[in-house]
Design a protein around this motif. Sequence first.
Motif, mmCIF file in Angstrom:
data_model
loop_
_atom_site.group_PDB
_atom_site.id
_atom_site.type_symbol
_atom_site.label_atom_id
_atom_site.label_comp_id
_atom_site.label_asym_id
_atom_site.label_seq_id
_atom_site.Cartn_x
_atom_site.Cartn_y
_atom_site.Cartn_z
ATOM 1 N N GLN A 197 10.801 -24.988 19.798
ATOM 2 C CA GLN A 197 10.223 -25.871 20.806
ATOM 3 C C GLN A 197 8.712 -25.834 20.783
ATOM 4 O OE1 GLN A 197 12.200 -24.357 24.390
ATOM 5 N NE2 GLN A 197 12.877 -26.435 24.782
ATOM 6 N N ILE A 200 5.847 -28.364 27.073
ATOM 7 C CA ILE A 200 5.533 -29.613 27.755
ATOM 8 C C ILE A 200 4.577 -29.296 28.905
ATOM 9 C CG2 ILE A 200 6.467 -31.593 29.004
ATOM 10 C CD1 ILE A 200 7.330 -31.459 26.105
ATOM 11 N N THR A 209 -1.154 -30.943 22.549
ATOM 12 C CA THR A 209 -1.184 -31.764 21.337
ATOM 13 C C THR A 209 -0.374 -31.075 20.244
ATOM 14 O OG1 THR A 209 -3.412 -32.550 21.887
ATOM 15 C CG2 THR A 209 -2.665 -32.870 19.620
ATOM 16 N N ILE A 210 0.535 -31.804 19.639
ATOM 17 C CA ILE A 210 1.349 -31.255 18.556
ATOM 18 C C ILE A 210 0.592 -31.449 17.249
ATOM 19 C CG2 ILE A 210 3.548 -31.386 17.344
ATOM 20 C CD1 ILE A 210 4.748 -32.499 19.923
ATOM 21 N N THR A 217 12.622 -33.305 13.569
ATOM 22 C CA THR A 217 12.732 -34.382 14.550
ATOM 23 C C THR A 217 12.330 -33.812 15.904
ATOM 24 O OG1 THR A 217 15.075 -33.875 14.949
ATOM 25 C CG2 THR A 217 14.567 -35.547 13.292
ATOM 26 N N LEU A 218 11.656 -34.609 16.715
ATOM 27 C CA LEU A 218 11.108 -34.148 17.991
ATOM 28 C C LEU A 218 11.717 -34.938 19.136
ATOM 29 C CD1 LEU A 218 9.039 -32.613 19.782
ATOM 30 C CD2 LEU A 218 7.406 -34.451 19.234
ATOM 31 N N GLU A 219 12.238 -34.219 20.144
ATOM 32 C CA GLU A 219 12.650 -34.830 21.408
ATOM 33 C C GLU A 219 11.506 -34.649 22.392
ATOM 34 O OE1 GLU A 219 16.552 -34.036 22.978
ATOM 35 O OE2 GLU A 219 17.296 -33.445 20.999
ATOM 36 N N ASP A 220 10.788 -35.735 22.653
ATOM 37 C CA ASP A 220 9.549 -35.660 23.420
ATOM 38 C C ASP A 220 9.750 -35.084 24.819
ATOM 39 O OD1 ASP A 220 8.004 -36.753 21.374
ATOM 40 O OD2 ASP A 220 8.545 -38.788 21.950
ATOM 41 N N LYS A 221 10.840 -35.460 25.488
ATOM 42 C CA LYS A 221 11.003 -35.089 26.896
ATOM 43 C C LYS A 221 11.163 -33.587 27.090
ATOM 44 C CE LYS A 221 12.937 -39.483 28.432
ATOM 45 N NZ LYS A 221 14.087 -40.173 29.093
ATOM 46 N N GLY A 223 10.517 -31.323 24.296
ATOM 47 C CA GLY A 223 9.759 -30.623 23.264
ATOM 48 C C GLY A 223 10.614 -29.949 22.211
ATOM 49 N N LEU A 225 12.333 -29.226 18.765
ATOM 50 C CA LEU A 225 12.162 -29.478 17.334
ATOM 51 C C LEU A 225 13.443 -29.096 16.600
ATOM 52 C CD1 LEU A 225 8.611 -27.929 16.867
ATOM 53 C CD2 LEU A 225 9.160 -30.364 16.982
ATOM 54 N N THR A 263 13.590 -26.195 28.773
ATOM 55 C CA THR A 263 12.295 -26.672 28.322
ATOM 56 C C THR A 263 11.207 -25.661 28.622
ATOM 57 O OG1 THR A 263 13.041 -28.902 28.831
ATOM 58 C CG2 THR A 263 10.704 -28.607 28.442
#
Length: 269
Positions: A197, A200, A209-210, A217-221, A223, A225, A263
């Motif tokens: 992860q 957030i 900032t990533i 693949t990233l799940e934005d909500k 974080g 990976l 998260t």
Amino acid sequence: NQVAGDKGRQLTETQKILGADWNENVDYETDLYRRYQVDRINEPIVAQGYLDVPELKAEFAIAAPYSIPADKKPYMVEIDSFSLPVNYKYFAVPKMDKDPFLTAQVVGWEDLNLVSGPLNIYQGRKYVGQSNLDIRNLSDTLALSMGRDKDVVVTLVKVKGKTSNQLLGGTKKWSTAYNISVRNNHEYPIAIQVEDQVPISADKEVVVTIDEVGEATLEDKIGLLTWNMNLQPKETRTVEFGFSVKYPKHRSIVIAPRRGTRTMYINGI
């Protein structure tokens, strides 16, 4: 005569109210019945519905004959055996556990007339452990955990030279990066899914900032990976990810999981 007439009118009224439930052998003028009627009026209204319950039982025909001694001891009888296609996949979350876990993805189980219950899992002749089958909550793929595998090695380390603290005017910037290394010590290729992860921000003054996620693949909500890898025998694969956090210089930051979620959040204090 008037008393008898009044009583008759009361009984007629009660008979109309009860309808088909009227019973001429019941004395509806007792104190017990009147209390029952009062309680019945005060009862809450209950909305009735119907619940569709799936099949909870199954019948199995025992094809082979068995002799069961009458000695009051339990005996196990084999009902049937099946061979189903399966895909094996490893899962690893190195920040939570250093060992990867092997799972078996079984398809075609829907036609076997199975019922919910405990499962004893064996790999070859080795007992792996117990799981639970709930046919009401399954998709078309049945996932079974086969336990830890010491022949697949996953490590998580910080990248030297990529952790830094900078002061930019009234803002601080903290950066870090990690390497995840996966090695397959088996004599056959494997598929593995690795997760980690990035945090957030829970504060508008704290900006995450990533910097690097590689092929993840990233799940934005949340974080999350995810790397999906296919490793050949004796192959080692290394991936890198990193992130930076900017925040006011008069504040500090804390990275911690939020209760009730998976998260990682950054809070400025």
